[in-house]
Design an enzyme around this catalytic site. Structure first.
Site, mmCIF file in Angstrom:
data_model
loop_
_atom_site.group_PDB
_atom_site.id
_atom_site.type_symbol
_atom_site.label_atom_id
_atom_site.label_comp_id
_atom_site.label_asym_id
_atom_site.label_seq_id
_atom_site.Cartn_x
_atom_site.Cartn_y
_atom_site.Cartn_z
ATOM 1 N N ASN A 1 0.872 -1.179 0.000
ATOM 2 C CA ASN A 1 0.000 0.000 0.000
ATOM 3 C C ASN A 1 0.907 1.226 0.000
ATOM 4 O OD1 ASN A 1 -1.825 2.035 0.495
ATOM 5 N ND2 ASN A 1 -2.326 1.372 2.585
ATOM 6 N N TRP A 2 0.984 1.888 -1.156
ATOM 7 C CA TRP A 2 1.919 3.016 -1.279
ATOM 8 C C TRP A 2 1.354 4.294 -0.659
ATOM 9 C CZ3 TRP A 2 3.898 2.466 -7.085
ATOM 10 C CH2 TRP A 2 4.535 1.220 -7.234
ATOM 11 N N LYS A 3 0.085 4.275 -0.293
ATOM 12 C CA LYS A 3 -0.589 5.451 0.299
ATOM 13 C C LYS A 3 -0.371 6.687 -0.576
ATOM 14 C CE LYS A 3 0.104 3.324 4.770
ATOM 15 N NZ LYS A 3 0.042 3.452 6.190
ATOM 16 N N HIS B 1 -9.524 0.813 4.941
ATOM 17 C CA HIS B 1 -8.226 1.025 5.608
ATOM 18 C C HIS B 1 -8.436 1.925 6.830
ATOM 19 C CE1 HIS B 1 -4.128 2.280 6.392
ATOM 20 N NE2 HIS B 1 -3.755 1.205 5.726
ATOM 21 N N GLU C 1 -5.252 -5.374 10.690
ATOM 22 C CA GLU C 1 -4.267 -4.314 10.876
ATOM 23 C C GLU C 1 -4.557 -3.565 12.172
ATOM 24 O OE1 GLU C 1 -2.391 -3.101 6.931
ATOM 25 O OE2 GLU C 1 -4.214 -1.929 7.112
ATOM 26 N N GLY D 1 2.318 2.140 10.742
ATOM 27 C CA GLY D 1 3.196 3.291 10.571
ATOM 28 C C GLY D 1 3.893 3.715 11.853
ATOM 29 N N SER E 1 3.424 -2.177 10.257
ATOM 30 C CA SER E 1 4.883 -2.106 10.397
ATOM 31 C C SER E 1 5.590 -3.421 10.083
ATOM 32 C CB SER E 1 5.265 -1.604 11.795
ATOM 33 O OG SER E 1 4.734 -0.311 12.022
ATOM 34 N N GLY F 1 2.830 -1.217 4.307
ATOM 35 C CA GLY F 1 2.830 0.202 3.968
ATOM 36 C C GLY F 1 4.247 0.694 3.729
ATOM 37 N N GLY F 2 4.858 1.244 4.775
ATOM 38 C CA GLY F 2 6.183 1.875 4.668
ATOM 39 C C GLY F 2 7.211 1.051 3.907
HETATM 40 C C1 PEP Z 1 -0.829 -0.101 5.941
HETATM 41 O O1 PEP Z 1 -0.892 1.037 5.527
HETATM 42 O O2 PEP Z 1 -1.729 -0.890 5.635
HETATM 43 C C2 PEP Z 1 0.307 -0.486 6.769
HETATM 44 C C3 PEP Z 1 0.293 -1.677 7.312
HETATM 45 O O3 PEP Z 1 1.306 0.438 6.930
HETATM 46 P P1 PEP Z 1 2.743 0.186 7.638
HETATM 47 O O4 PEP Z 1 3.302 -1.089 7.068
HETATM 48 O O5 PEP Z 1 3.561 1.383 7.269
HETATM 49 O O6 PEP Z 1 2.491 0.080 9.084
#
Ligand code: PEP
Length: 253
Positions: A10-12, A96, A168, A174, A214, A235-236
């Protein structure tokens, strides 16, 4: 049949067009034309068509980060399932936590979006998870049970194969604070057992449940080795090709 692992990025609201194309290309190259793991990337809306071009010939699927439930009309700023499909999307993320908690999406909105997507034949990644306060008040299971039930009410037998759930925990997104493999397994098992009591063993056993929050190359192996953790929504770490590919590898690619 064992469930195939699935890793989605997920590049957001990140990347320039050039960065998105470079990241998509590097991931497509790293994954190749076939993989033991299902892989998808979800870039921002304006880059979908360009990223779809660079993914061609690879087994990496394209996904969007959100969708509107109406097919067309006066909904300024929104995007429909038809538009996403024409842009090359197979997947769409729905519910999300950033949309639920920052943008105020309700369970009803998530339900409508999810149903619009599956009715259009899209695969949905339904995100559920509790906040830190909810966890501290012992409400975690109640929260994600409600989110799963309300989103999936009315799904038909033909539509179940289009559903992926991503657990999640909001406190892990994040923040650099990952759930332990044991915490993730407990939550996934709980969700699967609730699906089983509502919809039967066959549906519950076939449905992939990803962990998100994360995930890094260092934590992925421990999480993915849990029996009910079928991969990750990342995400990140999905913004760096080497990290994302290492997570795909940890899933068994
Ligand atoms: C997400 O945005 O779904 C996510 C899990 O982000 P991150 O990996 O940065 O926590």
């Amino acid at each position: 049949m064992p469930r195939k692992k699935f890793v989605a990025g997920n590049w957001k609201m990140n990347t320039t067009l050039a960065e998105a194309k470079a990241l998509g290309s590097a991931i497509a190259q790293g994954v190749g034309s076939s993989s033991k793991v299902d892989v998808a990337v979800c870039p921002p809306f304006p880059w979908l068509v360009s990223v779809s071009e660079v993914l061609k010939g690879s087994s990496v699927a394209l996904g969007a980060q959100d969708v509107h439930n109406e097919a067309k009309g006066a909904f300024t700023g929104e995007v429909s399932t038809g538009m996403l499909k024409e842009a090359g999307c197979k997947y769409v993320i729905v519910g999300h936590s950033e949309r639920r908690h920052i943008l105020g999406e309700s369970d009803l909105t998530v339900h409508l979006k999810l149903h619009a997507a599956v009715e259009a034949g899209m695969h949905v990644i339904l995100c559920v998870g509790e906040t830190l306060v909810e966890r501290e008040r012992n409400l975690a299971e109640r929260v994600f049970q409600r989110q799963v039930y309300s989103a999936l009410a009315g799904i038909t037998d033909e539509q179940w194969p289009l559903i992926v759930i991503a657990y999640e925990p909001v406190w892990a997104i994040g923040t650099g604070r990952t759930a332990t493999p044991e915490q993730a397994q407990l939550a996934h098992l709980f969700i699967r057992s609730k699906l089983q009591s509502m919809h039967g063993e066959k549906i519950a056993n076939a449905l992939p449940i990803l962990y998100g929050g994360s995930v890094t190359p260092e934590t992925a192996g421990g999480l993915f080795s849990q029996p009910d953790v079928d991969g990750g929504l990342v995400g990140g770490a999905s913004l760096k090709a080497d990290q994302f590919l290492a997570i795909v590898k940890a899933a068994g690619a």
